[in-house]
Design a protein around this motif. Structure first.
Motif, PDB file in Angstrom:
ATOM      1  N   VAL A 184       0.520  10.182  18.710  1.00 35.75           N
ATOM      2  CA  VAL A 184       1.461   9.187  19.482  1.00 35.75           C
ATOM      3  C   VAL A 184       1.145   8.349  20.094  1.00 35.75           C
ATOM      4  CG1 VAL A 184       3.685   8.168  18.264  1.00 35.75           C
ATOM      5  CG2 VAL A 184       3.098  10.033  17.148  1.00 35.75           C
ATOM      6  N   ARG A 185       0.485   7.534  19.709  1.00 37.11           N
ATOM      7  CA  ARG A 185       0.424   6.756  21.427  1.00 37.11           C
ATOM      8  C   ARG A 185       1.488   5.783  21.746  1.00 37.11           C
ATOM      9  NH1 ARG A 185      -5.655   3.372  20.319  1.00 37.11           N
ATOM     10  NH2 ARG A 185      -5.220   4.557  18.497  1.00 37.11           N
ATOM     11  N   GLY A 186       1.035   4.559  22.747  1.00 38.55           N
ATOM     12  CA  GLY A 186       1.636   3.720  23.548  1.00 38.55           C
ATOM     13  C   GLY A 186       2.947   5.208  24.460  1.00 38.55           C
ATOM     14  N   GLY A 187       4.289   3.807  24.628  1.00 37.68           N
ATOM     15  CA  GLY A 187       5.121   4.270  24.713  1.00 37.68           C
ATOM     16  C   GLY A 187       6.622   4.196  24.573  1.00 37.68           C
ATOM     17  N   ARG A 203       7.919   6.269  17.616  1.00 38.41           N
ATOM     18  CA  ARG A 203       7.583   5.396  16.509  1.00 38.41           C
ATOM     19  C   ARG A 203       8.774   6.189  14.942  1.00 38.41           C
ATOM     20  NH1 ARG A 203       5.442   0.949  17.845  1.00 38.41           N
ATOM     21  NH2 ARG A 203       3.933   1.612  20.043  1.00 38.41           N
ATOM     22  N   THR A 204       8.559   5.640  13.986  1.00 40.37           N
ATOM     23  CA  THR A 204       9.862   5.640  12.784  1.00 40.37           C
ATOM     24  C   THR A 204       8.426   6.691  11.575  1.00 40.37           C
ATOM     25  OG1 THR A 204       9.503   3.764  12.153  1.00 40.37           O
ATOM     26  CG2 THR A 204      11.048   4.302  13.256  1.00 40.37           C
ATOM     27  N   LEU A 205       8.425   7.780  11.221  1.00 37.52           N
ATOM     28  CA  LEU A 205       7.858   8.094  10.306  1.00 37.52           C
ATOM     29  C   LEU A 205       9.322   7.331   9.202  1.00 37.52           C
ATOM     30  CD1 LEU A 205       6.625  11.671  10.844  1.00 37.52           C
ATOM     31  CD2 LEU A 205       5.448   9.929  11.153  1.00 37.52           C
ATOM     32  N   VAL A 206       7.670   7.265   7.939  1.00 36.16           N
ATOM     33  CA  VAL A 206       8.677   5.947   6.945  1.00 36.16           C
ATOM     34  C   VAL A 206       8.243   7.025   5.671  1.00 36.16           C
ATOM     35  CG1 VAL A 206       9.155   4.683   7.889  1.00 36.16           C
ATOM     36  CG2 VAL A 206       7.137   4.111   6.759  1.00 36.16           C
ATOM     37  N   GLU A 207       8.808   6.940   4.298  1.00 34.35           N
ATOM     38  CA  GLU A 207       9.457   7.021   2.851  1.00 34.35           C
ATOM     39  C   GLU A 207       7.460   7.018   2.166  1.00 34.35           C
ATOM     40  OE1 GLU A 207      11.723   8.603  -0.298  1.00 34.35           O
ATOM     41  OE2 GLU A 207      12.186   6.682  -0.016  1.00 34.35           O
ATOM     42  N   GLU A 208       7.585   5.869   2.285  1.00 29.34           N
ATOM     43  CA  GLU A 208       5.854   5.271   1.796  1.00 29.34           C
ATOM     44  C   GLU A 208       5.592   4.260   3.347  1.00 29.34           C
ATOM     45  OE1 GLU A 208       7.624   2.753  -1.182  1.00 29.34           O
ATOM     46  OE2 GLU A 208       9.637   4.523  -2.178  1.00 29.34           O
ATOM     47  N   PRO A 209       4.030   3.697   2.484  1.00 32.08           N
ATOM     48  CA  PRO A 209       3.135   3.363   3.457  1.00 32.08           C
ATOM     49  C   PRO A 209       3.021   1.921   3.444  1.00 32.08           C
ATOM     50  CG  PRO A 209       1.988   4.279   2.205  1.00 32.08           C
ATOM     51  CD  PRO A 209       3.277   5.176   2.015  1.00 32.08           C
ATOM     52  N   ARG A 210       4.483   1.493   4.131  1.00 34.00           N
ATOM     53  CA  ARG A 210       4.729  -0.090   3.790  1.00 34.00           C
ATOM     54  C   ARG A 210       5.732  -0.283   4.920  1.00 34.00           C
ATOM     55  NH1 ARG A 210       9.409  -1.203   1.694  1.00 34.00           N
ATOM     56  NH2 ARG A 210      10.437   0.267  -0.175  1.00 34.00           N
ATOM     57  N   VAL A 219      -1.581   3.253  11.238  1.00 35.66           N
ATOM     58  CA  VAL A 219      -2.720   3.816  12.146  1.00 35.66           C
ATOM     59  C   VAL A 219      -2.273   2.995  13.521  1.00 35.66           C
ATOM     60  CG1 VAL A 219      -5.315   3.575  12.386  1.00 35.66           C
ATOM     61  CG2 VAL A 219      -4.264   4.536   9.836  1.00 35.66           C
ATOM     62  N   ALA A 220      -2.111   1.697  13.512  1.00 35.65           N
ATOM     63  CA  ALA A 220      -2.484   1.562  15.213  1.00 35.65           C
ATOM     64  C   ALA A 220      -1.626   2.459  16.091  1.00 35.65           C
ATOM     65  CB  ALA A 220      -1.684   0.269  15.239  1.00 35.65           C
ATOM     66  N   HIS A 221      -0.549   3.202  15.681  1.00 31.74           N
ATOM     67  CA  HIS A 221       0.757   3.855  16.166  1.00 31.74           C
ATOM     68  C   HIS A 221       0.163   5.487  16.881  1.00 31.74           C
ATOM     69  CE1 HIS A 221       3.394   0.752  16.718  1.00 31.74           C
ATOM     70  NE2 HIS A 221       3.492   0.774  15.441  1.00 31.74           N
ATOM     71  N   LEU A 222      -1.421   5.610  16.073  1.00 31.10           N
ATOM     72  CA  LEU A 222      -2.293   6.721  16.429  1.00 31.10           C
ATOM     73  C   LEU A 222      -3.469   7.065  16.626  1.00 31.10           C
ATOM     74  CD1 LEU A 222      -1.332   8.126  12.536  1.00 31.10           C
ATOM     75  CD2 LEU A 222      -0.118   8.165  14.765  1.00 31.10           C
ATOM     76  N   TRP A 223      -3.925   7.380  17.690  1.00 30.66           N
ATOM     77  CA  TRP A 223      -4.841   8.377  18.445  1.00 30.66           C
ATOM     78  C   TRP A 223      -5.422   9.386  17.845  1.00 30.66           C
ATOM     79  CZ3 TRP A 223      -8.779  11.466  20.685  1.00 30.66           C
ATOM     80  CH2 TRP A 223     -10.024  11.269  20.947  1.00 30.66           C
ATOM     81  N   VAL A 254      13.497   5.329   7.158  1.00 26.88           N
ATOM     82  CA  VAL A 254      13.008   5.840   8.013  1.00 26.88           C
ATOM     83  C   VAL A 254      13.453   7.472   7.731  1.00 26.88           C
ATOM     84  CG1 VAL A 254      13.572   6.208  10.507  1.00 26.88           C
ATOM     85  CG2 VAL A 254      12.525   4.058   9.666  1.00 26.88           C
ATOM     86  N   LEU A 255      12.840   8.408   7.819  1.00 24.88           N
ATOM     87  CA  LEU A 255      12.547  10.013   7.891  1.00 24.88           C
ATOM     88  C   LEU A 255      12.780  10.141   8.862  1.00 24.88           C
ATOM     89  CD1 LEU A 255       9.844  10.390   4.683  1.00 24.88           C
ATOM     90  CD2 LEU A 255      12.471  10.264   4.122  1.00 24.88           C
ATOM     91  N   TRP A 256      12.238  10.041   9.995  1.00 26.12           N
ATOM     92  CA  TRP A 256      11.954  10.708  10.858  1.00 26.12           C
ATOM     93  C   TRP A 256      11.989   9.769  12.448  1.00 26.12           C
ATOM     94  CZ3 TRP A 256      13.597  15.715  10.037  1.00 26.12           C
ATOM     95  CH2 TRP A 256      13.451  15.993   9.279  1.00 26.12           C
ATOM     96  N   ARG A 257      11.970  10.188  13.590  1.00 25.74           N
ATOM     97  CA  ARG A 257      11.932   9.576  14.753  1.00 25.74           C
ATOM     98  C   ARG A 257      10.075  10.654  15.568  1.00 25.74           C
ATOM     99  NH1 ARG A 257      14.425   5.702  13.129  1.00 25.74           N
ATOM    100  NH2 ARG A 257      15.966   4.981  13.654  1.00 25.74           N
ATOM    101  N   VAL A 258       9.608   9.552  15.922  1.00 25.50           N
ATOM    102  CA  VAL A 258       8.161  10.409  16.679  1.00 25.50           C
ATOM    103  C   VAL A 258       8.040  10.202  18.559  1.00 25.50           C
ATOM    104  CG1 VAL A 258       7.498  12.295  15.027  1.00 25.50           C
ATOM    105  CG2 VAL A 258       6.646   9.849  15.532  1.00 25.50           C
ATOM    106  N   GLU A 259       8.371  10.798  19.051  1.00 26.08           N
ATOM    107  CA  GLU A 259       8.201  10.664  20.633  1.00 26.08           C
ATOM    108  C   GLU A 259       6.174  10.052  20.395  1.00 26.08           C
ATOM    109  OE1 GLU A 259       9.475  12.924  23.323  1.00 26.08           O
ATOM    110  OE2 GLU A 259      12.108  12.301  22.946  1.00 26.08           O
TER     111      GLU A 259
END
Length: 162
Positions: free
Chosen positions: A98-101, A104-111, A149-153, A116-121
């Motif tokens: 996970v990139r940035g400061g 971010r949220t992990l959501v149930e469906e790709p939209r 994808v924009a939130h991932l490296w 929201v299912l989880w939050r990730v630092e």
């Protein structure tokens, strides 16, 4: 008859191993991989005689392979550090960070707008799969959901990962 089967099996295993090695060596850079060892040394050149720049102790860290050399890979880590690592210390397992400061949220469906299912630092690493249309399934030790994808490296925009 049994001896022929054992010899045939050994030859088949050896052929499969050399086909696997040939495929790994023929893979065209750049591509993403991950560190597959608990300790992995990054060196200044493709050989054990080159000095160690970094010692990585984070198995699963995504890296971009930018160049290949027999038994060695020139890699870039998420911070932009570039160096050489033995190929056997890398894994084809696709991970991302996970990139940035921001959290971010992990959501149930790709939209956007999905539950929201989880939050990730930032800097959390997880396995990725089902990447398509700007989203990836991101799994952190069994806690999974979709993230943009924009939130991932560790994955390119537009890349399809199954």
């Amino acid at each position: 008859m049994r001896a022929k089967r054992v010899i045939g099996l050994a030859v088949g295993i050896a052929m499969a191993a050399s086909v696997g090695q040939a495929w790994a060596q023929a893979r065209k850079a750049p591509y993403f991989a991950s560190i597959g060892a608990g300790e992995a040394r990054m060196r200044t050149g493709p050989g054990r005689n080159y000095p160690v720049d970094w010692l990585y102790v984070r198995s699963g860290l995504p890296v971009r392979v930018v160049e290949t050399y027999p038994h060695w890979r020139k890699i870039e880590d998420p911070d932009g550090t570039i160096g050489w690592m033995q190929a056997n210390l890398l894994s084809d397992t696709r991970t991302a960070m996970v990139r940035g400061g921001e959290i971010r949220t992990l959501v149930e469906e790709p939209r956007r707008g999905a539950r929201v299912l989880w939050r990730v630092e930032p800097k959390v690493i997880g396995r990725i799969s089902d990447c398509e249309d700007g989203w990836c399934r991101f799994d952190v030790r069994g806690r999974a959901g979709y993230i943009e994808v924009a939130h991932l490296w560790g994955v390119e925009a537009g890349e399809v990962v199954e």
